[in-house]
Motif scaffolding. Structure first.
Motif, mmCIF file in Angstrom:
data_model
loop_
_atom_site.group_PDB
_atom_site.id
_atom_site.type_symbol
_atom_site.label_atom_id
_atom_site.label_comp_id
_atom_site.label_asym_id
_atom_site.label_seq_id
_atom_site.Cartn_x
_atom_site.Cartn_y
_atom_site.Cartn_z
ATOM 1 N N ARG B 92 0.828 -1.208 0.000
ATOM 2 C CA ARG B 92 0.000 0.000 0.000
ATOM 3 C C ARG B 92 0.865 1.262 0.000
ATOM 4 N N VAL B 93 1.890 1.270 0.834
ATOM 5 C CA VAL B 93 2.702 2.493 0.911
ATOM 6 C C VAL B 93 3.457 2.706 -0.395
ATOM 7 N N TYR B 95 2.356 1.762 -3.364
ATOM 8 C CA TYR B 95 1.342 2.212 -4.325
ATOM 9 C C TYR B 95 1.014 3.697 -4.142
ATOM 10 N N GLU B 96 0.781 4.112 -2.888
ATOM 11 C CA GLU B 96 0.429 5.519 -2.635
ATOM 12 C C GLU B 96 1.593 6.444 -2.999
ATOM 13 N N SER B 97 2.809 5.994 -2.720
ATOM 14 C CA SER B 97 3.994 6.781 -3.076
ATOM 15 C C SER B 97 4.074 6.964 -4.581
ATOM 16 N N PHE B 100 1.596 9.457 -5.897
ATOM 17 C CA PHE B 100 2.085 10.819 -5.656
ATOM 18 C C PHE B 100 3.220 11.171 -6.619
ATOM 19 N N TRP B 240 10.049 7.406 11.944
ATOM 20 C CA TRP B 240 9.658 8.816 11.855
ATOM 21 C C TRP B 240 10.889 9.706 11.886
ATOM 22 N N LEU B 244 10.811 13.279 9.865
ATOM 23 C CA LEU B 244 10.527 14.545 10.552
ATOM 24 C C LEU B 244 11.789 15.370 10.758
ATOM 25 N N ARG B 251 6.134 15.272 0.486
ATOM 26 C CA ARG B 251 5.345 14.161 1.048
ATOM 27 C C ARG B 251 6.303 13.154 1.674
ATOM 28 N N SER B 252 5.915 12.661 2.833
ATOM 29 C CA SER B 252 6.682 11.627 3.511
ATOM 30 C C SER B 252 5.890 10.334 3.503
ATOM 31 N N PHE B 253 6.566 9.235 3.369
ATOM 32 C CA PHE B 253 5.894 7.934 3.370
ATOM 33 C C PHE B 253 6.532 7.040 4.421
ATOM 34 N N LYS B 254 5.690 6.610 5.358
ATOM 35 C CA LYS B 254 6.129 5.822 6.516
ATOM 36 C C LYS B 254 5.911 4.348 6.241
ATOM 37 N N LEU B 255 7.010 3.627 6.035
ATOM 38 C CA LEU B 255 6.886 2.180 5.874
ATOM 39 C C LEU B 255 6.680 1.533 7.234
#
Lengths: 263, 263
Positions: B92-93, B95-97, B100, B240, B244, B251-255
């Motif tokens: 999912r992460v 795909y969303e990345s 974007f 994180w 951060l 955009r940040s993507f948290k695996l």
């Protein structure tokens, strides 16, 4: 769209990139196939897994902007919100926030601030969402405003405990909400009826703030706080747009909310 | 500590503040009691709920610093990591990345950057953690470095697909890892063997960076990138502290990573 379509769609979205990579899997972990077609008996389990994964995408801020929850996750979100899951998550974020609040040293100038969002952070609109599909329906601002104007939103109890604790520790409390200035009185009255007292500022959207993204509006307001000499140590919100942007707090706490997304 | 102690402890930690609030519950939602003692049959279910809530705390960055996963969540984390849950979240992460990445307009100057962390983002150390309790054991840097020096960490496949996609879209790829400069060669070799190619920079901790918190070290390196004229549009990391701080990406993507925490 039924569950079958859901998996089919999921497969279609991912399969082109999947197949293009098969040849370069130099190392590969021994793992079960993810995208296999589910048995009759495990279909519900598969949907739960998919919806849990979707919820983690929401809470980790990985998802691209969305307007409604996935059709297939209606029951899942309902069960989460009405069952123990949501309550446990609220308890935990309140507890972790309180541990942090107690751990920091406050200055003698009373300029240490904890920022709270209002909706789904201090006040719960769950009674409204119970009547509106838990996020399955597209947001209807007219209907929602009617609910807000009743001033009947209950407190989120773990947040109320945190609120009282940070007050007693000596923090100033600033409430920063995307609600309109027009709703100042009903909002203040609702908060007080629900047990929230002694905040230092209640900041709402003024005329010039309408049309701004929540993240921009809230960042601007936090920048003002910092310019006025306040130190923002904690910030509690159910949307990442409450927490990210400029003048971020030392620690941010993300309350659960799988029902809606505000950019 | 058994499950009973777990619930007892949970209850003890929260009960003082619970009881002090009972008198001010002006509005209260009709909800099941959260802290009731679980039946024999549902004890496992309770532990799953608690551990899911704990995992939500990890992924939403709500938890205070932790050194090992909760004892009670050992089986839960193992099942998550080895089963479909972890794989679905990785898919999912990724795909969303990718959605974007495809949505942003890149400049003509080739200065648009995607930053990737390495461990648990591009490369998986799961084979190591399988042998070390999935986070139940306190981190042992000597043992872990032996594993790193083998250069055998497999690719996280959904991340490899994203990596190749952002490359083909024209992003520069900067790898930013907390690994020591001493491990540059083994890291680069491992990455290449696992299918990662054509990165523009591989940034590791140099002598002066040792002892810095990961968030500080990575922020400093991102600030340098921005000063050099690069625009950081995407950043993928499992901690994180990868995401951060200063010079945060658009955009940040948290695996997902419920096994360990790096401040």
């Amino acid at each position: 769209m039924g569950p079958l379509m859901f998996f089919l769609l999921y497969f279609l979205l991912l399969s082109p990139s999947l197949s293009s990579q098969e040849s370069v899997n130099v190392h590969q972990l021994p793992r079960p196939l993810i995208l296999e077609y589910p048995d009759e008996g495990t279909e519900q389990e598969e949907i739960n897994l998919q919806c849990t994964s979707w919820r983690f995408g929401v809470e980790a801020n990985n998802l691209n902007p969305w307007k409604t929850i996935p059709q297939e996750c209606g029951d899942y979100v309902k069960n989460y919100m009405m069952g123990k899951g949501y309550q446990l998550d609220l308890e935990r974020v309140s507890y972790e926030s309180s541990v942090f609040a107690k751990s920091v040293h406050l200055g003698d100038d009373s300029n240490d601030v904890w920022v709270f969002d209002v909706d789904e952070t201090l006040l719960s609109n769950l009674p409204y969402y119970v009547q509106h599909g838990y996020g399955l329906e597209v947001f209807d601002s007219v209907e929602f405003d009617k609910w807000v104007d009743k001033g009947m939103a209950p407190a989120i109890e773990p947040s109320l405990r945190l609120y009282e604790e940070v007050l007693s520790l000596g923090f100033k409390i600033f409430l920063l909400t995307g609600r309109s200035e027009k709703r100042r009185d009903v909002t203040a009255q609702n908060l007080m009826n629900a047990g929230f007292k002694n905040w230092d500022k209640l900041i709402l959207r003024d005329t010039e703030d309408h049309g701004k993204l929540a993240m921009i509006f809230k960042s601007e307001k936090r920048i003002e706080m910092v310019k006025e000499g306040f130190r923002i140590l904690g910030n509690s919100g159910d949307q990442w747009s409450d927490l990210l942007g400029s003048a971020m707090s030392t620690r941010s706490f993300k309350l659960p909310n799988p029902m809606y997304y505000i950019p």
